[in-house]
Write a protein that holds these residues in place. Structure first.
Motif, PDB file in Angstrom:
ATOM      1  N   THR A 176       0.844  -1.184   0.000  1.00  0.00           N
ATOM      2  CA  THR A 176       0.000   0.000   0.000  1.00  0.00           C
ATOM      3  C   THR A 176       0.885   1.242   0.000  1.00  0.00           C
ATOM      4  N   SER A 177       0.265   2.412  -0.057  1.00  0.00           N
ATOM      5  CA  SER A 177       1.049   3.657  -0.061  1.00  0.00           C
ATOM      6  C   SER A 177       1.969   3.749   1.148  1.00  0.00           C
ATOM      7  N   ASP A 178       1.422   3.464   2.341  1.00  0.00           N
ATOM      8  CA  ASP A 178       2.245   3.524   3.549  1.00  0.00           C
ATOM      9  C   ASP A 178       3.351   2.474   3.525  1.00  0.00           C
ATOM     10  N   GLU A 179       3.013   1.266   3.091  1.00  0.00           N
ATOM     11  CA  GLU A 179       4.009   0.193   3.024  1.00  0.00           C
ATOM     12  C   GLU A 179       5.106   0.523   2.018  1.00  0.00           C
ATOM     13  N   ILE A 180       4.732   1.160   0.929  1.00  0.00           N
ATOM     14  CA  ILE A 180       5.709   1.570  -0.084  1.00  0.00           C
ATOM     15  C   ILE A 180       6.687   2.590   0.497  1.00  0.00           C
ATOM     16  N   MET A 181       6.157   3.597   1.177  1.00  0.00           N
ATOM     17  CA  MET A 181       7.038   4.618   1.764  1.00  0.00           C
ATOM     18  C   MET A 181       7.975   4.017   2.805  1.00  0.00           C
ATOM     19  N   LEU A 182       7.442   3.135   3.631  1.00  0.00           N
ATOM     20  CA  LEU A 182       8.279   2.486   4.653  1.00  0.00           C
ATOM     21  C   LEU A 182       9.346   1.600   4.011  1.00  0.00           C
ATOM     22  N   ALA A 183       8.974   0.890   2.945  1.00  0.00           N
ATOM     23  CA  ALA A 183       9.932   0.016   2.268  1.00  0.00           C
ATOM     24  C   ALA A 183      11.061   0.825   1.634  1.00  0.00           C
ATOM     25  N   LEU A 184      10.739   1.981   1.068  1.00  0.00           N
ATOM     26  CA  LEU A 184      11.765   2.852   0.496  1.00  0.00           C
ATOM     27  C   LEU A 184      12.657   3.415   1.604  1.00  0.00           C
ATOM     28  N   GLN A 185      12.047   3.745   2.728  1.00  0.00           N
ATOM     29  CA  GLN A 185      12.825   4.232   3.872  1.00  0.00           C
ATOM     30  C   GLN A 185      13.808   3.172   4.351  1.00  0.00           C
ATOM     31  N   LYS A 186      13.363   1.922   4.367  1.00  0.00           N
ATOM     32  CA  LYS A 186      14.220   0.830   4.822  1.00  0.00           C
ATOM     33  C   LYS A 186      15.399   0.595   3.889  1.00  0.00           C
ATOM     34  N   LYS A 187      15.297   1.077   2.666  1.00  0.00           N
ATOM     35  CA  LYS A 187      16.418   0.979   1.734  1.00  0.00           C
ATOM     36  C   LYS A 187      17.489   2.032   2.023  1.00  0.00           C
ATOM     37  N   GLY A 188      17.227   2.881   3.036  1.00  0.00           N
ATOM     38  CA  GLY A 188      18.220   3.867   3.447  1.00  0.00           C
ATOM     39  C   GLY A 188      17.881   5.304   3.137  1.00  0.00           C
ATOM     40  N   VAL A 189      16.683   5.549   2.578  1.00  0.00           N
ATOM     41  CA  VAL A 189      16.290   6.909   2.188  1.00  0.00           C
ATOM     42  C   VAL A 189      15.721   7.659   3.389  1.00  0.00           C
ATOM     43  N   GLU A 190      16.234   8.849   3.642  1.00  0.00           N
ATOM     44  CA  GLU A 190      15.792   9.631   4.798  1.00  0.00           C
ATOM     45  C   GLU A 190      14.477  10.359   4.540  1.00  0.00           C
ATOM     46  N   TYR A 191      14.323  10.898   3.317  1.00  0.00           N
ATOM     47  CA  TYR A 191      13.122  11.659   2.959  1.00  0.00           C
ATOM     48  C   TYR A 191      12.442  10.978   1.777  1.00  0.00           C
ATOM     49  N   VAL A 192      11.253  10.423   2.013  1.00  0.00           N
ATOM     50  CA  VAL A 192      10.515   9.723   0.963  1.00  0.00           C
ATOM     51  C   VAL A 192       9.343  10.589   0.530  1.00  0.00           C
ATOM     52  N   LEU A 193       9.403  11.094  -0.696  1.00  0.00           N
ATOM     53  CA  LEU A 193       8.339  11.922  -1.268  1.00  0.00           C
ATOM     54  C   LEU A 193       7.452  11.051  -2.144  1.00  0.00           C
ATOM     55  N   PHE A 194       6.154  11.074  -1.856  1.00  0.00           N
ATOM     56  CA  PHE A 194       5.185  10.241  -2.580  1.00  0.00           C
ATOM     57  C   PHE A 194       4.114  11.158  -3.145  1.00  0.00           C
ATOM     58  N   THR A 195       4.060  11.276  -4.477  1.00  0.00           N
ATOM     59  CA  THR A 195       3.112  12.177  -5.123  1.00  0.00           C
ATOM     60  C   THR A 195       2.074  11.368  -5.889  1.00  0.00           C
ATOM     61  N   ASP A 196       0.821  11.609  -5.581  1.00  0.00           N
ATOM     62  CA  ASP A 196      -0.288  10.928  -6.247  1.00  0.00           C
ATOM     63  C   ASP A 196      -1.230  11.994  -6.787  1.00  0.00           C
ATOM     64  N   LYS A 197      -0.948  12.413  -8.015  1.00  0.00           N
ATOM     65  CA  LYS A 197      -1.650  13.525  -8.651  1.00  0.00           C
ATOM     66  C   LYS A 197      -1.592  14.761  -7.743  1.00  0.00           C
ATOM     67  N   LEU A 198      -2.700  15.206  -7.157  1.00  0.00           N
ATOM     68  CA  LEU A 198      -2.695  16.426  -6.354  1.00  0.00           C
ATOM     69  C   LEU A 198      -2.359  16.184  -4.888  1.00  0.00           C
ATOM     70  N   ASN A 199      -2.166  14.933  -4.495  1.00  0.00           N
ATOM     71  CA  ASN A 199      -1.831  14.598  -3.111  1.00  0.00           C
ATOM     72  C   ASN A 199      -0.323  14.374  -2.971  1.00  0.00           C
ATOM     73  N   VAL A 200       0.277  15.057  -2.009  1.00  0.00           N
ATOM     74  CA  VAL A 200       1.731  14.999  -1.806  1.00  0.00           C
ATOM     75  C   VAL A 200       2.012  14.582  -0.369  1.00  0.00           C
ATOM     76  N   SER A 201       2.854  13.553  -0.207  1.00  0.00           N
ATOM     77  CA  SER A 201       3.217  13.075   1.124  1.00  0.00           C
ATOM     78  C   SER A 201       4.728  13.006   1.270  1.00  0.00           C
ATOM     79  N   LEU A 202       5.178  13.187   2.513  1.00  0.00           N
ATOM     80  CA  LEU A 202       6.598  13.090   2.832  1.00  0.00           C
ATOM     81  C   LEU A 202       6.751  12.269   4.110  1.00  0.00           C
ATOM     82  N   LEU A 203       7.488  11.155   4.010  1.00  0.00           N
ATOM     83  CA  LEU A 203       7.788  10.341   5.182  1.00  0.00           C
ATOM     84  C   LEU A 203       9.157  10.722   5.722  1.00  0.00           C
ATOM     85  N   VAL A 204       9.194  11.109   7.009  1.00  0.00           N
ATOM     86  CA  VAL A 204      10.439  11.402   7.710  1.00  0.00           C
ATOM     87  C   VAL A 204      10.377  10.680   9.057  1.00  0.00           C
ATOM     88  N   LYS A 205      11.314   9.792   9.279  1.00  0.00           N
ATOM     89  CA  LYS A 205      11.326   8.954  10.488  1.00  0.00           C
ATOM     90  C   LYS A 205      10.005   8.209  10.604  1.00  0.00           C
TER      91      LYS A 205
END
Length: 289
Positions: A176-205
């Motif tokens: 899912t969107s949350d699982e995707i962001m967490l999986a990218l974070q686990k690859k070592g990325v500190e700031y995960v930006l997820f854009t879905d058309k007009l919706n923008v999310s940023l995972l930090v910690k």
């Protein structure tokens, strides 16, 4: 300050509402010109042929070094309907060469296979801050040269920030969107930006910060992601504040859409970006993940 941008320049043929617009572009141009709006020097690592009007880069004080190729410039035919785009690859220039940079940060945004794994590793090892838009690593073509995305293993080690949309993300990780962001974070990325058309999310910690761009008519979306990435990168490098960087990035995307212009003409001025960013700052929502 200086931003190094790694991407091919392109010549696009954009079809929109029944009209065709030949445009120069590619992430190289969109990112480079946006960075110049933030008063950054730009060290552009790219390749283009004799068919590309490189004086445009020089006029905008973008340094491009050993970029001229004997091969024609990368070209795409782009068809836009609403917020959806289809691409056809018409030509592919030679790969990008890299011999080091003294830039404060690096923005890696290939458009089609121009960055080898070896060059990718060298850039990450040299950079103090690296943002990756993986679109060009994921793109493949069929027998008619139609562009599609394919599942690809990308080494995100030593990458500080990554920007993906749902289609791109699912070519790298699953869920899912949350699982995707967490999986990218686990690859070592500190700031995960997820854009879905007009919706923008940023995972930090362990927190997701999100905002929604105003629901207005969408016109030419070409380069919007590049404008977004360059703005986030420049703001992070200058302000060291991820929340402001998110708001500025969203503000630049909205400002670009509001121009209702095609191609590079949509790159917004810094003043309008700042106005939008201040507005978005009070609307950011956050939640723990």
């Amino acid at each position: 300050m200086k931003l190094a941008v790694f991407s091919h320049c392109a010549i696009d043929s954009i079809t929109l509402e029944g009209s065709n617009y030949p445009q120069i572009g590619g992430a190289a141009c969109y990112c480079g010109l946006t960075a110049r709006e933030f008063k950054f020097d730009v060290d552009l690592f790219t390749k283009f042929g004799k068919d590309f009007p490189h004086q445009y880069l020089a006029d905008n004080k973008i340094q491009y070094g050993n970029a001229e190729s004997q091969n024609p410039t990368t070209r795409f035919a782009i068809s836009i309907v609403g917020s959806d785009r289809t691409l056809k690859l018409e030509n592919e220039c030679e790969p990008i060469q890299y011999d080091g940079t003294d830039a404060d940060g690096c923005l890696i945004s290939p458009i089609y296979h121009e960055i080898s794994n070896d060059v990718f590793s060298k850039i990450k090892n040299d950079s103090n801050f690296t943002l990756v838009d993986p679109q060009g690593f994921l793109r493949q073509t069929d027998s008619q040269k139609n562009v599609f995305l394919a599942k690809t293993d990308i080494d995100l080690n030593k990458v500080n920030a990554v920007k993906v949309n749902p289609e791109e993300a699912k070519c790298i990780v699953d869920g899912t969107s949350d699982e995707i962001m967490l999986a990218l974070q686990k690859k070592g990325v500190e700031y995960v930006l997820f854009t879905d058309k007009l919706n923008v999310s940023l995972l930090v910690k362990d927190k997701v910060y999100s905002l929604k761009l105003p629901n207005r008519e969408v016109y030419d979306t070409t380069g919007i992601g590049d404008i977004f990435c360059a703005t986030f990168c420049c703001t992070m490098l200058k302000e060291k504040d991820f929340l402001w960087a998110l708001c500025f990035a969203g503000g630049s995307a909205q400002a670009a859409l509001d121009t209702k212009k095609v191609g590079l003409q949509k790159i917004p001025g810094r003043r309008q970006i700042e106005i939008n960013a201040s507005y978005f700052y009070n609307l950011v929502k956050y939640r723990q993940i």
